[in-house]
Motif scaffolding. Structure first.
Motif: not given
Length: 495
Positions: A81-86, A190-196, A201-202, A475-477
Motif C-alpha cells: 500500500d505504501a508503494a502504491k501511495n508513493l 517510518k515510511i507511513d509517517k513520512t507519507i502522512n 502538513d500543507g 484529523n489525525h485518525t
C-alpha cells in the motif's frame, strides 16, 4: 594421463536477519519477549530492564506461526500500500506540474487579451504578473523535484524490505522471521509517517492557480496597479472528492447524555460531550467507560479543543455569558472568558475563539487577552454551529436552513440552501480535504464539497441517526464522531 582436479569453494550465504536474534546491547541470544514493551529480551535485558514487567513470554511462543499470522500479512500489505501511495503521489505531483504550466499559459492569454484593451502604460504590470506566474511554476517544479528525491529514497527502502520479506518467507527461521519483520514494521512505520507528513502538513500538495481580473482593467483605469491576483491553493495528495467518501462504523457509544449539543474526540481516544440539560461535560475514557462528569454553571452548547487536555465550552443561551476553559486532567475550570452575547457553536484557531453569537453574527475573542472583534454581522438564530478550515469559516443556521461560508474578514463566499437536502442543519465539521459534514436534526448526515456546489447524503435514520445535533472530525485518525441528541453517538472511519 593425470586428471586435473579443481576445487570450488562455495560461498556461504548469510541468511536474512541472521544476526537479528542477538541483543544489540549485550550480544546475547534473545530468549524472551516483553509484550508490554513490544520488545525481544536476552537474559541480561530481562534482569536489567524488565524485572517488574508482568507480560513476558518465551520468544518461541511469541514467534510461533508468525509467518502465517495476520500481523505478518498486515506488514506485507502495508508495504504494498505504501508503494502504491508513493507511486500515486509521484503521478499526481508530475501531472500537477503539467496542469500548472497549462494554466499559466491560459492565464497569460487572458492577461494578454486584457492588455490589448489598454495602452503601453501597463507593460510593466504585465511583466510583473508574468514573473509571478513563472515563480509559482518554478516553485511547483522545485517542490516536485524535491518530493521525487524523498519518494525515490522511500521506494528503494520499500524494494529492499519487500526483497527481505520474500527471503524471510523462504529461508529464515521463525525467530529470524519474527525479528526481521519487526525491523521491517519499524521501517514501514517510518515510511507511513513520512507519507502522512507529505499529505497533511500543507507544505506539499496539489497546487492550483486561478486568475481574477481586476474590474478596473475593463474600464481602462490607469490607476490600477495589478492585472489581478494569482490565487494559489494547496490540495492534499490522495485527497477524496465527496463522491468517493464512505463511512465505516467502528462502534456505537452510550453517551449517557439526555441532550447533547457539542462533542469532541481527543488524541488519546477520550470522548467528550456537553450535557445541555444537566450543565456538565461528560468524559468517556478511551475504552468508552464513564470517566468523569465536570459540572459547569451554564446550559452548555459547543465544545472546542484547545490542546490535548484542555477544552473550551460555550454557555449557550444562559447566564453568565462566559466561555469556560476546562482542564480535563485536573477536572476543573481553568479560566473563564467573559463575552457580551449568548454563544452557541465555537472553534479555536491560532489563539482565538471564534463563535456564533446569537443575533450578533460571528465574533472572535483572543484566548489570552480577551479582546473581541466582529467577523461577520448577521442575525444568527439559536444553536448555530461553526467550523474552520484554513482561512474559511462554515456556519449552520437551522432557522434559515443554510450553511454559509465566509473568510476571516467576514466576506461571504457562498451559501448553501436546499430544504430538500438540509431542513434543520445543526452540527458542522470539516475534514482534512476541506469537505464539509453537516448533521440535520431530521436524521441526516450530509457532506458538501468545499465550494458548496455539490452534496451527498452519507447517513440517515436507518443508520442509527435520531435527531443528531453535533459531530467532530479528528484529523489525525480520520475518524468522524456523530452524536444523537439523546443517549448515544456513532464513531466512523472515513474510507
Amino acid at each position: 594421463m593425470s586428471k586435473r582436479t579443481s576445487k570450488r569453494t562455495s560461498k556461504i550465504v548469510k541468511p536474512v536477519g541472521s544476526d537479528l536474534d542477538l541483543c544489540t546491547q549485550h550480544r546475547e541470544k534473545y530468549v524472551k519477549y516483553c509484550t508490554q514493551h513490544d520488545s525481544p529480551c536476552c537474559a541480561k535485558c530481562t534482569a536489567e530492564k524488565h524485572v517488574s514487567c508482568k507480560e513476558i513470554i518465551s520468544l518461541d511462543e511469541a514467534v510461533r506461526h508468525f509467518k502465517g499470522s495476520v500481523a505478518f500479512k498486515k506488514i506485507e500489505k502495508g508495504m504494498v500500500d505504501a508503494a502504491k501511495n508513493l507511486k500515486q503521489i509521484r503521478k499526481e505531483s508530475e501531472v500537477n506540474v503539467s496542469v500548472i504550466t497549462e494554466e499559466r499559459t491560459r492565464i497569460e492569454s487572458e492577461i494578454q487579451q486584457a492588455r490589448n484593451k489598454i495602452n503601453k502604460y501597463l507593460d510593466k504590470i504585465q511583466n510583473q504578473m508574468s514573473k509571478e506566474l513563472h515563480e509559482v511554476t518554478h516553485k511547483v517544479k522545485k517542490k516536485s523535484s524535491d518530493l521525487n528525491v524523498v519518494i525515490n529514497e522511500m521506494e528503494r527502502s520499500i524494494a529492499n524490505q519487500q526483497s527481505k520479506i520474500d527471503k524471510v518467507k523462504k529461508d529464515a527461521t521463525d525467530v529470524q522471521c519474527f525479528l526481521s519483520m519487526k525491523s521491517t514494521e519499524a521501517e514501514l512505520n517510518k515510511i507511513d509517517k513520512t507519507i502522512n507528513t507529505i499529505i497533511d502538513d500543507g507544505e506539499f500538495g496539489i497546487l492550483s492557480i486561478s486568475f481574477n481580473l481586476d474590474p478596473a482593467m475593463e474600464n481602462l483605469a490607469l490607476n490600477a496597479n495589478s492585472f489581478g491576483h494569482v490565487i494559489v491553493e494547496i490540495k492534499p495528495f490522495l485527497s477524496k472528492s465527496i463522491e468517493e467518501i464512505s463511512l465505516n462504523l467502528q462502534r456505537t457509544i452510550n453517551t449517557q447524555v439526555k441532550q447533547t449539543e457539542g462533542c469532541c474526540l481527543l488524541d488519546n481516544g477520550t470522548l467528550l460531550f456537553s450535557d445541555f440539560l444537566k450543565d456538565r461535560v461528560t468524559v468517556l475514557s478511551d475504552n468508552r467507560e464513564l470517566d468523569i462528569q465536570i459540572p459547569i454553571k451554564s446550559s452548555l452548547h459547543g465544545l472546542t479543543v484547545i490542546d490535548s487536555q484542555t477544552i473550551a465550552v460555550s454557555p449557550g443561551g444562559s447566564a453568565p455569558h462566559v466561555i469556560n476553559v476546562v482542564d480535563i486532567k485536573d477536572k476543573s475550570i481553568k479560566k473563564t472568558i467573559p463575552v457580551h452575547s449568548e454563544v452557541d457553536g465555537m472553534v479555536y484557531r491560532e489563539e482565538n475563539l471564534i463563535y456564533c453569537a446569537r443575533g450578533d453574527g460571528i465574533k472572535m475573542t483572543n484566548f489570552t487577552n480577551g479582546v473581541t472583534a466582529t467577523i461577520l454581522k448577521c442575525n444568527l438564530g439559536q444553536f448555530a454551529n461553526i467550523a474552520n478550515f484554513k482561512d474559511k469559516l462554515f456556519v449552520t443556521d437551522r432557522d434559515e436552513h443554510t450553511v454559509t461560508c465566509c473568510d476571516l474578514k467576514g466576506t461571504v463566499l457562498w451559501t448553501f440552501k436546499d430544504t430538500e437536502v438540509l431542513q434543520r442543519p445543526w452540527g458542522i465539521t470539516v475534514d482534512k480535504d476541506g469537505n464539509i459534514y453537516v448533521v440535520d436534526w431530521k436524521d441526516k448526515l450530509v457532506v458538501l464539497s468545499a465550494d458548496g456546489k455539490r452534496h451527498k447524503q452519507l447517513l440517515s435514520a436507518k443508520d442509527g441517526l435520531k435527531s443528531p445535533t453535533t459531530l467532530f472530525y479528528h484529523n489525525h485518525t480520520n475518524q468522524l464522531l456523530v452524536a444523537n441528541e439523546k443517549n448515544n453517538a456513532l464513531l466512523y472511519k472515513l474510507i
